[in-house]
Design a protein around this motif. Structure first.
Motif, PDB file in Angstrom:
ATOM      1  N   VAL A  64      -9.325   5.070 -17.530  1.00 29.80           N
ATOM      2  CA  VAL A  64     -10.417   6.030 -17.738  1.00 29.80           C
ATOM      3  C   VAL A  64     -11.703   5.507 -17.086  1.00 29.80           C
ATOM      4  O   VAL A  64     -12.451   6.263 -16.454  1.00 29.80           O
ATOM      5  CB  VAL A  64     -10.621   6.314 -19.244  1.00 29.80           C
ATOM      6  CG1 VAL A  64     -11.820   7.239 -19.463  1.00 29.80           C
ATOM      7  CG2 VAL A  64      -9.354   6.941 -19.837  1.00 29.80           C
ATOM      8  N   ALA A  65     -11.936   4.200 -17.197  1.00 34.45           N
ATOM      9  CA  ALA A  65     -13.158   3.620 -16.620  1.00 34.45           C
ATOM     10  C   ALA A  65     -13.204   3.829 -15.109  1.00 34.45           C
ATOM     11  O   ALA A  65     -14.280   4.052 -14.544  1.00 34.45           O
ATOM     12  CB  ALA A  65     -13.234   2.134 -16.943  1.00 34.45           C
ATOM     13  N   ALA A  66     -12.047   3.760 -14.466  1.00 36.88           N
ATOM     14  CA  ALA A  66     -12.004   3.845 -12.997  1.00 36.88           C
ATOM     15  C   ALA A  66     -12.137   5.279 -12.488  1.00 36.88           C
ATOM     16  O   ALA A  66     -12.285   5.499 -11.287  1.00 36.88           O
ATOM     17  CB  ALA A  66     -10.700   3.247 -12.489  1.00 36.88           C
ATOM     18  N   ALA A  67     -12.065   6.257 -13.394  1.00 38.85           N
ATOM     19  CA  ALA A  67     -12.079   7.664 -12.968  1.00 38.85           C
ATOM     20  C   ALA A  67     -13.492   8.229 -12.965  1.00 38.85           C
ATOM     21  O   ALA A  67     -14.334   7.838 -13.774  1.00 38.85           O
ATOM     22  CB  ALA A  67     -11.186   8.482 -13.891  1.00 38.85           C
ATOM     23  N   ASP A  68     -13.705   9.184 -12.069  1.00 38.68           N
ATOM     24  CA  ASP A  68     -15.012   9.846 -11.973  1.00 38.68           C
ATOM     25  C   ASP A  68     -15.081  11.080 -12.861  1.00 38.68           C
ATOM     26  O   ASP A  68     -16.162  11.612 -13.094  1.00 38.68           O
ATOM     27  CB  ASP A  68     -15.271  10.252 -10.523  1.00 38.68           C
ATOM     28  CG  ASP A  68     -15.134   9.056  -9.596  1.00 38.68           C
ATOM     29  OD1 ASP A  68     -15.833   8.062  -9.824  1.00 38.68           O
ATOM     30  OD2 ASP A  68     -14.303   9.108  -8.668  1.00 38.68           O
ATOM     31  N   ALA A  69     -13.924  11.559 -13.309  1.00 38.81           N
ATOM     32  CA  ALA A  69     -13.896  12.749 -14.166  1.00 38.81           C
ATOM     33  C   ALA A  69     -12.626  12.699 -15.018  1.00 38.81           C
ATOM     34  O   ALA A  69     -11.639  12.056 -14.649  1.00 38.81           O
ATOM     35  CB  ALA A  69     -13.911  14.022 -13.322  1.00 38.81           C
ATOM     36  N   LEU A  70     -12.706  13.373 -16.145  1.00 50.71           N
ATOM     37  CA  LEU A  70     -11.605  13.368 -17.119  1.00 50.71           C
ATOM     38  C   LEU A  70     -11.163  14.810 -17.378  1.00 50.71           C
ATOM     39  O   LEU A  70     -12.000  15.692 -17.621  1.00 50.71           O
ATOM     40  CB  LEU A  70     -12.101  12.717 -18.412  1.00 50.71           C
ATOM     41  CG  LEU A  70     -11.184  12.709 -19.637  1.00 50.71           C
ATOM     42  CD1 LEU A  70      -9.914  11.924 -19.377  1.00 50.71           C
ATOM     43  CD2 LEU A  70     -11.935  12.093 -20.831  1.00 50.71           C
ATOM     44  N   LEU A  71      -9.842  15.012 -17.320  1.00 53.60           N
ATOM     45  CA  LEU A  71      -9.258  16.323 -17.621  1.00 53.60           C
ATOM     46  C   LEU A  71      -8.370  16.169 -18.850  1.00 53.60           C
ATOM     47  O   LEU A  71      -7.432  15.373 -18.831  1.00 53.60           O
ATOM     48  CB  LEU A  71      -8.427  16.804 -16.425  1.00 53.60           C
ATOM     49  CG  LEU A  71      -7.577  18.063 -16.640  1.00 53.60           C
ATOM     50  CD1 LEU A  71      -8.462  19.280 -16.883  1.00 53.60           C
ATOM     51  CD2 LEU A  71      -6.674  18.299 -15.432  1.00 53.60           C
ATOM     52  N   VAL A  72      -8.687  16.907 -19.904  1.00 54.10           N
ATOM     53  CA  VAL A  72      -7.893  16.855 -21.127  1.00 54.10           C
ATOM     54  C   VAL A  72      -7.175  18.191 -21.275  1.00 54.10           C
ATOM     55  O   VAL A  72      -7.812  19.251 -21.284  1.00 54.10           O
ATOM     56  CB  VAL A  72      -8.796  16.601 -22.367  1.00 54.10           C
ATOM     57  CG1 VAL A  72      -7.959  16.590 -23.640  1.00 54.10           C
ATOM     58  CG2 VAL A  72      -9.559  15.290 -22.222  1.00 54.10           C
ATOM     59  N   VAL A  73      -5.846  18.135 -21.347  1.00 53.34           N
ATOM     60  CA  VAL A  73      -5.052  19.354 -21.502  1.00 53.34           C
ATOM     61  C   VAL A  73      -4.195  19.186 -22.751  1.00 53.34           C
ATOM     62  O   VAL A  73      -3.468  18.199 -22.878  1.00 53.34           O
ATOM     63  CB  VAL A  73      -4.152  19.603 -20.273  1.00 53.34           C
ATOM     64  CG1 VAL A  73      -3.417  20.932 -20.410  1.00 53.34           C
ATOM     65  CG2 VAL A  73      -4.980  19.597 -18.996  1.00 53.34           C
ATOM     66  N   SER A  74      -4.310  20.137 -23.666  1.00 60.96           N
ATOM     67  CA  SER A  74      -3.680  19.883 -24.970  1.00 60.96           C
ATOM     68  C   SER A  74      -3.250  21.157 -25.680  1.00 60.96           C
ATOM     69  O   SER A  74      -3.904  22.193 -25.564  1.00 60.96           O
ATOM     70  CB  SER A  74      -4.690  19.147 -25.870  1.00 60.96           C
ATOM     71  OG  SER A  74      -4.112  18.848 -27.124  1.00 60.96           O
ATOM     72  N   PRO A  75      -2.184  21.037 -26.480  1.00 60.02           N
ATOM     73  CA  PRO A  75      -1.891  22.115 -27.425  1.00 60.02           C
ATOM     74  C   PRO A  75      -2.771  21.955 -28.663  1.00 60.02           C
ATOM     75  O   PRO A  75      -3.561  20.999 -28.757  1.00 60.02           O
ATOM     76  CB  PRO A  75      -0.418  21.877 -27.784  1.00 60.02           C
ATOM     77  CG  PRO A  75      -0.213  20.407 -27.613  1.00 60.02           C
ATOM     78  CD  PRO A  75      -1.190  19.961 -26.552  1.00 60.02           C
ATOM     79  N   GLY A  80      -5.833  22.113 -35.055  1.00 63.10           N
ATOM     80  CA  GLY A  80      -6.561  20.879 -34.764  1.00 63.10           C
ATOM     81  C   GLY A  80      -6.055  20.180 -33.518  1.00 63.10           C
ATOM     82  O   GLY A  80      -5.159  20.667 -32.809  1.00 63.10           O
ATOM     83  N   ILE A  81      -6.658  19.009 -33.267  1.00 63.92           N
ATOM     84  CA  ILE A  81      -6.292  18.175 -32.123  1.00 63.92           C
ATOM     85  C   ILE A  81      -5.010  17.424 -32.472  1.00 63.92           C
ATOM     86  O   ILE A  81      -4.919  16.834 -33.546  1.00 63.92           O
ATOM     87  CB  ILE A  81      -7.420  17.148 -31.832  1.00 63.92           C
ATOM     88  CG1 ILE A  81      -8.750  17.856 -31.568  1.00 63.92           C
ATOM     89  CG2 ILE A  81      -7.042  16.242 -30.667  1.00 63.92           C
ATOM     90  CD1 ILE A  81      -9.953  16.919 -31.513  1.00 63.92           C
ATOM     91  N   PRO A  82      -4.006  17.399 -31.594  1.00 67.09           N
ATOM     92  CA  PRO A  82      -2.815  16.594 -31.870  1.00 67.09           C
ATOM     93  C   PRO A  82      -3.196  15.139 -32.168  1.00 67.09           C
ATOM     94  O   PRO A  82      -4.072  14.564 -31.509  1.00 67.09           O
ATOM     95  CB  PRO A  82      -2.017  16.695 -30.562  1.00 67.09           C
ATOM     96  CG  PRO A  82      -2.443  17.996 -29.966  1.00 67.09           C
ATOM     97  CD  PRO A  82      -3.910  18.127 -30.313  1.00 67.09           C
TER      98      PRO A  82
END
Ligand SMILES: Cc1cc2nc3c(=O)[nH]c(=O)nc-3n(C[C@H](O)[C@H](O)[C@H](O)COP(=O)(O)O)c2cc1C
Length: 190
Positions: A64-75, A80-82
């Motif tokens: 995560v630290a090395a990434a410039d953006a975060l994509l969260v895809v979830s049911p 609620g959040i899994p």
């Protein structure tokens, strides 16, 4: 530009996994889907000052630290959040890899109105972690079942694909405006 994706579903034939792969096809750069299945349950005793994190936690944080953006895809589970996804996010609270990071939240549900609770909760949690939630990049995708080809496990519905394309464009535009993530060297010498 580097992108990291988190999937909230651990299921082998996950519809959200299909959405994630279809969304990443619109990203022109290196993308990694972080493995959250191997993470231990979050325990503050393992997360204290100077503690050596368990190996899967260290790997998640580095990705995560090395990434410039975060994509969260979830049911959504029980409105609620899994748990596996919330667990992963809990491991990222104190270490700060999400701070100022542009984030998109996409939830897909088999139901006509499903996913809105988890989507709102994820945005709230990520904002609390001082991630930069990019609203133009967030999507709730209803009735996902027939929008996926079961053989290729990719989204085939044109309107949904168009929506994913514009979402990824909004996320990368925000990431470009924010600038690159610090390098590991800069992080350790700061
Ligand atoms: C325990 C459980 C609770 C669920 N609760 C919800 C819910 O609150 N809202 C919803 O839209 N779907 C709910 N679902 C249905 C999931 O959205 C559906 O199983 C979906 O396919 C899971 O995502 P995946 O295909 O990416 O694994 C639930 C499923 C399970 C197994």
């Amino acid at each position: 530009m580097r992108l990291v994706a988190l999937s909230g579903s651990l299921r082998a034939r996950s519809s959200n996994g299909a959405v994630l792969r279809s969304a990443l096809a619109f990203f022109d750069g290196p993308a990694t889907t972080a493995d959250i299945a191997a993470l231990p349950h979050f325990n503050p005793d393992l997360d204290g000052e100077g503690a050596t994190p368990p190996e899967p936690v260290a790997a998640l944080r580095a990705t995560v630290a090395a990434a410039d953006a975060l994509l969260v895809v979830s049911p959504e589970y029980a409105h609620g959040i899994p748990g596996a996804l919330k667990n992963a996010l809990d491991w990222l609270v104190s270490s700060g890899e999400c701070v100022d990071k542009p984030v998109a939240v996409i939830t897909a549900s088999p139901f006509p109105t499903g996913g809105d609770h988890a989507n709102a909760q994820l945005r709230e949690v990520l904002r609390m972690m001082t991630g930069q939630v990019v609203m133009d990049a967030c999507r709730e995708i209803p009735a996902i079942g027939p929008k996926i080809d079961p053989t290729t496990e990719r989204v085939t519905d044109e309107a949904t694909l168009n929506d994913l394309r514009t979402a990824l464009h909004a996320l990368t535009t925000a990431a470009a405006a924010t600038g690159p993530a610090p390098t590991a060297e800069a992080t350790t010498t700061a």
